[in-house]
Structures are given as structure tokens and as C-alpha cells.
Design a protein around this motif. Structure first.
Motif, PDB file in Angstrom:
ATOM      1  N   VAL A  25       0.870  -1.178   0.000  1.00  0.00           N
ATOM      2  CA  VAL A  25       0.000   0.000   0.000  1.00  0.00           C
ATOM      3  C   VAL A  25       0.904   1.225   0.000  1.00  0.00           C
ATOM      4  O   VAL A  25       1.844   1.306   0.793  1.00  0.00           O
ATOM      5  CB  VAL A  25      -0.976   0.006   1.193  1.00  0.00           C
ATOM      6  CG1 VAL A  25      -0.263  -0.130   2.527  1.00  0.00           C
ATOM      7  CG2 VAL A  25      -1.833   1.274   1.167  1.00  0.00           C
ATOM      8  N   LEU A  26       0.642   2.136  -0.893  1.00  0.00           N
ATOM      9  CA  LEU A  26       1.427   3.356  -1.056  1.00  0.00           C
ATOM     10  C   LEU A  26       0.664   4.501  -0.407  1.00  0.00           C
ATOM     11  O   LEU A  26      -0.472   4.795  -0.788  1.00  0.00           O
ATOM     12  CB  LEU A  26       1.642   3.607  -2.548  1.00  0.00           C
ATOM     13  CG  LEU A  26       2.568   4.727  -3.000  1.00  0.00           C
ATOM     14  CD1 LEU A  26       3.975   4.517  -2.463  1.00  0.00           C
ATOM     15  CD2 LEU A  26       2.592   4.790  -4.528  1.00  0.00           C
ATOM     16  N   PHE A  53       0.197  -5.656   5.751  1.00  0.00           N
ATOM     17  CA  PHE A  53       0.526  -4.799   4.611  1.00  0.00           C
ATOM     18  C   PHE A  53       1.996  -4.381   4.638  1.00  0.00           C
ATOM     19  O   PHE A  53       2.595  -4.187   5.704  1.00  0.00           O
ATOM     20  CB  PHE A  53      -0.349  -3.543   4.617  1.00  0.00           C
ATOM     21  CG  PHE A  53      -1.763  -3.798   4.215  1.00  0.00           C
ATOM     22  CD1 PHE A  53      -2.163  -3.694   2.892  1.00  0.00           C
ATOM     23  CD2 PHE A  53      -2.706  -4.168   5.173  1.00  0.00           C
ATOM     24  CE1 PHE A  53      -3.467  -3.935   2.519  1.00  0.00           C
ATOM     25  CE2 PHE A  53      -4.018  -4.416   4.805  1.00  0.00           C
ATOM     26  CZ  PHE A  53      -4.409  -4.304   3.476  1.00  0.00           C
ATOM     27  N   ARG A  54       2.553  -4.251   3.454  1.00  0.00           N
ATOM     28  CA  ARG A  54       3.854  -3.617   3.250  1.00  0.00           C
ATOM     29  C   ARG A  54       3.562  -2.153   2.942  1.00  0.00           C
ATOM     30  O   ARG A  54       3.061  -1.823   1.861  1.00  0.00           O
ATOM     31  CB  ARG A  54       4.584  -4.287   2.089  1.00  0.00           C
ATOM     32  CG  ARG A  54       5.941  -3.688   1.751  1.00  0.00           C
ATOM     33  CD  ARG A  54       6.447  -4.253   0.432  1.00  0.00           C
ATOM     34  NE  ARG A  54       7.775  -3.769   0.111  1.00  0.00           N
ATOM     35  CZ  ARG A  54       8.323  -3.905  -1.093  1.00  0.00           C
ATOM     36  NH1 ARG A  54       7.641  -4.495  -2.086  1.00  0.00           N
ATOM     37  NH2 ARG A  54       9.542  -3.438  -1.316  1.00  0.00           N
ATOM     38  N   VAL A  55       3.829  -1.283   3.881  1.00  0.00           N
ATOM     39  CA  VAL A  55       3.452   0.121   3.774  1.00  0.00           C
ATOM     40  C   VAL A  55       4.626   0.914   3.204  1.00  0.00           C
ATOM     41  O   VAL A  55       5.689   1.001   3.827  1.00  0.00           O
ATOM     42  CB  VAL A  55       3.019   0.694   5.135  1.00  0.00           C
ATOM     43  CG1 VAL A  55       2.433   2.090   4.956  1.00  0.00           C
ATOM     44  CG2 VAL A  55       2.007  -0.228   5.823  1.00  0.00           C
ATOM     45  N   TYR A  91       9.221  -0.033  -7.791  1.00  0.00           N
ATOM     46  CA  TYR A  91       8.897  -1.209  -6.991  1.00  0.00           C
ATOM     47  C   TYR A  91       8.169  -2.285  -7.791  1.00  0.00           C
ATOM     48  O   TYR A  91       7.873  -3.354  -7.248  1.00  0.00           O
ATOM     49  CB  TYR A  91       8.069  -0.808  -5.774  1.00  0.00           C
ATOM     50  CG  TYR A  91       8.877  -0.115  -4.708  1.00  0.00           C
ATOM     51  CD1 TYR A  91       9.653  -0.831  -3.810  1.00  0.00           C
ATOM     52  CD2 TYR A  91       8.877   1.280  -4.602  1.00  0.00           C
ATOM     53  CE1 TYR A  91      10.399  -0.185  -2.831  1.00  0.00           C
ATOM     54  CE2 TYR A  91       9.631   1.929  -3.623  1.00  0.00           C
ATOM     55  CZ  TYR A  91      10.394   1.190  -2.751  1.00  0.00           C
ATOM     56  OH  TYR A  91      11.141   1.822  -1.791  1.00  0.00           O
ATOM     57  N   GLY A  92       7.868  -2.011  -9.041  1.00  0.00           N
ATOM     58  CA  GLY A  92       7.167  -2.988  -9.877  1.00  0.00           C
ATOM     59  C   GLY A  92       5.770  -3.306  -9.373  1.00  0.00           C
ATOM     60  O   GLY A  92       5.302  -4.444  -9.480  1.00  0.00           O
ATOM     61  N   LEU A  93       5.088  -2.300  -8.854  1.00  0.00           N
ATOM     62  CA  LEU A  93       3.758  -2.524  -8.279  1.00  0.00           C
ATOM     63  C   LEU A  93       2.717  -2.668  -9.389  1.00  0.00           C
ATOM     64  O   LEU A  93       2.590  -1.804 -10.250  1.00  0.00           O
ATOM     65  CB  LEU A  93       3.377  -1.354  -7.368  1.00  0.00           C
ATOM     66  CG  LEU A  93       4.331  -1.056  -6.207  1.00  0.00           C
ATOM     67  CD1 LEU A  93       3.814   0.135  -5.404  1.00  0.00           C
ATOM     68  CD2 LEU A  93       4.528  -2.268  -5.317  1.00  0.00           C
ATOM     69  N   GLY A  99      -3.261   5.411  -0.897  1.00  0.00           N
ATOM     70  CA  GLY A  99      -3.947   6.316   0.019  1.00  0.00           C
ATOM     71  C   GLY A  99      -3.190   7.605   0.189  1.00  0.00           C
ATOM     72  O   GLY A  99      -1.984   7.688  -0.094  1.00  0.00           O
ATOM     73  N   GLY A 100      -3.881   8.640   0.655  1.00  0.00           N
ATOM     74  CA  GLY A 100      -3.216   9.913   0.871  1.00  0.00           C
ATOM     75  C   GLY A 100      -4.003  10.796   1.802  1.00  0.00           C
ATOM     76  O   GLY A 100      -5.225  10.634   1.963  1.00  0.00           O
ATOM     77  N   PHE A 101      -3.294  11.732   2.423  1.00  0.00           N
ATOM     78  CA  PHE A 101      -3.915  12.722   3.294  1.00  0.00           C
ATOM     79  C   PHE A 101      -3.711  14.111   2.698  1.00  0.00           C
ATOM     80  O   PHE A 101      -2.588  14.488   2.338  1.00  0.00           O
ATOM     81  CB  PHE A 101      -3.302  12.676   4.701  1.00  0.00           C
ATOM     82  CG  PHE A 101      -3.817  13.752   5.619  1.00  0.00           C
ATOM     83  CD1 PHE A 101      -5.054  13.620   6.228  1.00  0.00           C
ATOM     84  CD2 PHE A 101      -3.090  14.907   5.832  1.00  0.00           C
ATOM     85  CE1 PHE A 101      -5.550  14.624   7.053  1.00  0.00           C
ATOM     86  CE2 PHE A 101      -3.569  15.918   6.660  1.00  0.00           C
ATOM     87  CZ  PHE A 101      -4.808  15.774   7.269  1.00  0.00           C
TER      88      PHE A 101
END
Length: 248
Positions: A25-26, A53-55, A91-93, A99-101
Motif C-alpha cells: 500500500v502506497l 501490509f507492506r506500507v 517497486y514494480g507494483l 492512500g493519501g492525506f
């Protein structure tokens, strides 16, 4: 905690903080903040990582541990979205969440409007009006930078100035960055058919109506957490709401 230097758009180096293992999750932080302040300091990243999750949490250019170039060519329109695309490629996602704020949520919305399709998305600290009419917000922050030596307590810009000082924001680079933002095509968001969480502090309407934003998106849910715009990131409820949504 792992911190990796990743090449963003135009060779600008970006710091990416990483926590946990599992589904990627980015998470994108807010204006003049950092990955540490928005996601790590108050436990949001840990709450999400605990759910498997890998954050991945980049510092935007001009923020945190990332570079702040003074060359105007380093700030083409929507450069932050280009940086996110570079991080995704690094990262080859291919199957991930996003998500974002505040500014991070605005950048998420821009990427969604441009066709990026994560599995799920979180828009925190954002309302519908915050996605368009950027000129008013830009001019406010530009005035804070321009008048930083003369702003005194009682001026409505005082708190913003103190936050910028505490975060050691580079005024030259920040001015270039502020002028790189454009409005988000909100009509394009009507075609975003993926689960979206719109989450906002109970006292936060800095970026307009989260209710209107949730109503615009075809598959959105709305959540409220305690706090003002700046204060909501300090409450554990934000991390809990995001973690529960992403794990759902």
C-alpha cells in the motif's frame, strides 16, 4: 523501518519509508508534512502494517528527506503524480492499494482521474472543493512564503508559517512546487469504479465537503474520525479506519 532513495521524475531523489510485510500500500502525506509526521509518528502506518501490509511511504519532493531542487525544470505540471508513477515503476507494483492525506489525497485523486487503478484507495482530509479551485489555496501558501518575515501572531497565516518552519521547508523549492499543481478533473472521478474510503476529521472542512466527494465517487464510503484537519492525523482512529478498510 527501511528508508530507500528512489529516483523520481527528472532524476530527483525521493526518500521512501517502508514498514511491514504483505500486500503493498502506497501512502502519500500532506502539504509541507512528511511520511514520518503523517503516517509513522502517530501509529497509522503501524496499524496498517499489523493487518498484513507492506506500507510504502514516500516523502514528496521538497518534503522530509527528499530532494528540494531549485531548478524550475524540476517542477512541470502535476510533478508529484509523476513522482508517484516513478515510485510505482521502481517497486514494480501492479496489484496494490493507494492512500493519501490532504495534498496526498489530492494527488491520489489526480492519479485516479488520469486512469490509475489500484485495488482500493483512501482519500483522507479531503473534500470535493479541495480538488478544484486550487488557485485560492496556492495563493494563500505563496503569501505565507512571501511574507514569512513579517507575519505575526494573530495573522490567519501564523499557524501555517509555524508548521512550515518546524518542517524546515525550503521557500524557493516550495514556491516552485506550489505553482506546479493544477485542478483535478472531478468529472473523471465519476468513472472510478473501485472501493474508496473518504475519511475526514469531524472538525475538518479545510478542503471542502467529504460528503460531496463520497457522493461523487461510484463506490465510496464515508468515515469520520476525531479532530481538525491538522489534528486528525494524531488520532489512532485514523489508522484504525484506514487499516479496517484496506483489510476488508
Amino acid at each position: 523501518m527501511i528508508i530507500t532513495q528512489v529516483r523520481g521524475f527528472g532524476e530527483t531523489m525521493l526518500a521512501v519509508h517502508e514498514m511491514g510485510e504483505g500486500r503493498p500500500v502506497l501512502l502519500l502525506h500532506g502539504l509541507f508534512s512528511s511520511a514520518y509526521v503523517n503516517w509513522i509518528k502517530f501509529g497509522t502506518a503501524a496499524a496498517i502494517a499489523a493487518r498484513g501490509f507492506r506500507v510504502l511511504m514516500p516523502d514528496f519532493r521538497v518534503h522530509g528527506d527528499s530532494a528540494a531542487p531549485h531548478d524550475a525544470s524540476a517542477y512541470p505540471p502535476d510533478v508529484l503524480a509523476r513522482d508517484v508513477e516513478a515510485i510505482i515503476a521502481h517497486y514494480g507494483l501492479t496489484d496494490f492499494d493507494l492512500g493519501g492525506f490532504s495534498l496526498g489525497a489530492r494527488t491520489c485523486a489526480l492519479l485516479l482521474a488520469q486512469g490509475l487503478r489500484p485495488r482500493r484507495a483512501v482519500l483522507a482530509g479531503m473534500g470535493l472543493e479541495g480538488l478544484s479551485g486550487w488557485g485560492r489555496r496556492r495563493d494563500f501558501f505563496l503569501s505565507v512564503i512571501a511574507d514569512r518575515e513579517t507575519i505575526r501572531h494573530g495573522d490567519p497565516r501564523w499557524l501555517s508559517l509555524q508548521f512550515m518552519k518546524s518542517m524546515k521547508v525550503d521557500p524557493v523549492a516550495a514556491t516552485l512546487l506550489l505553482n506546479s499543481f493544477g485542478d483535478v478533473d472531478v468529472d473523471a472521478l465519476k468513472a472510478v469504479h473501485l472501493p474508496v474510503l473518504v475519511v475526514c476529521g469531524a472538525e475538518d472542512r479545510d478542503n471542502g465537503s467529504p460528503e460531496a466527494l463520497a457522493a461523487l465517487l461510484p463506490d465510496a464510503r464515508l468515515a469520520e474520525v476525531p479532530g481538525t484537519h491538522m489534528g486528525s492525523v494524531t488520532h489512532r482512529e485514523l489508522g484504525e479506519a484506514m487499516a479496517a478498510f484496506l483489510a476488508g
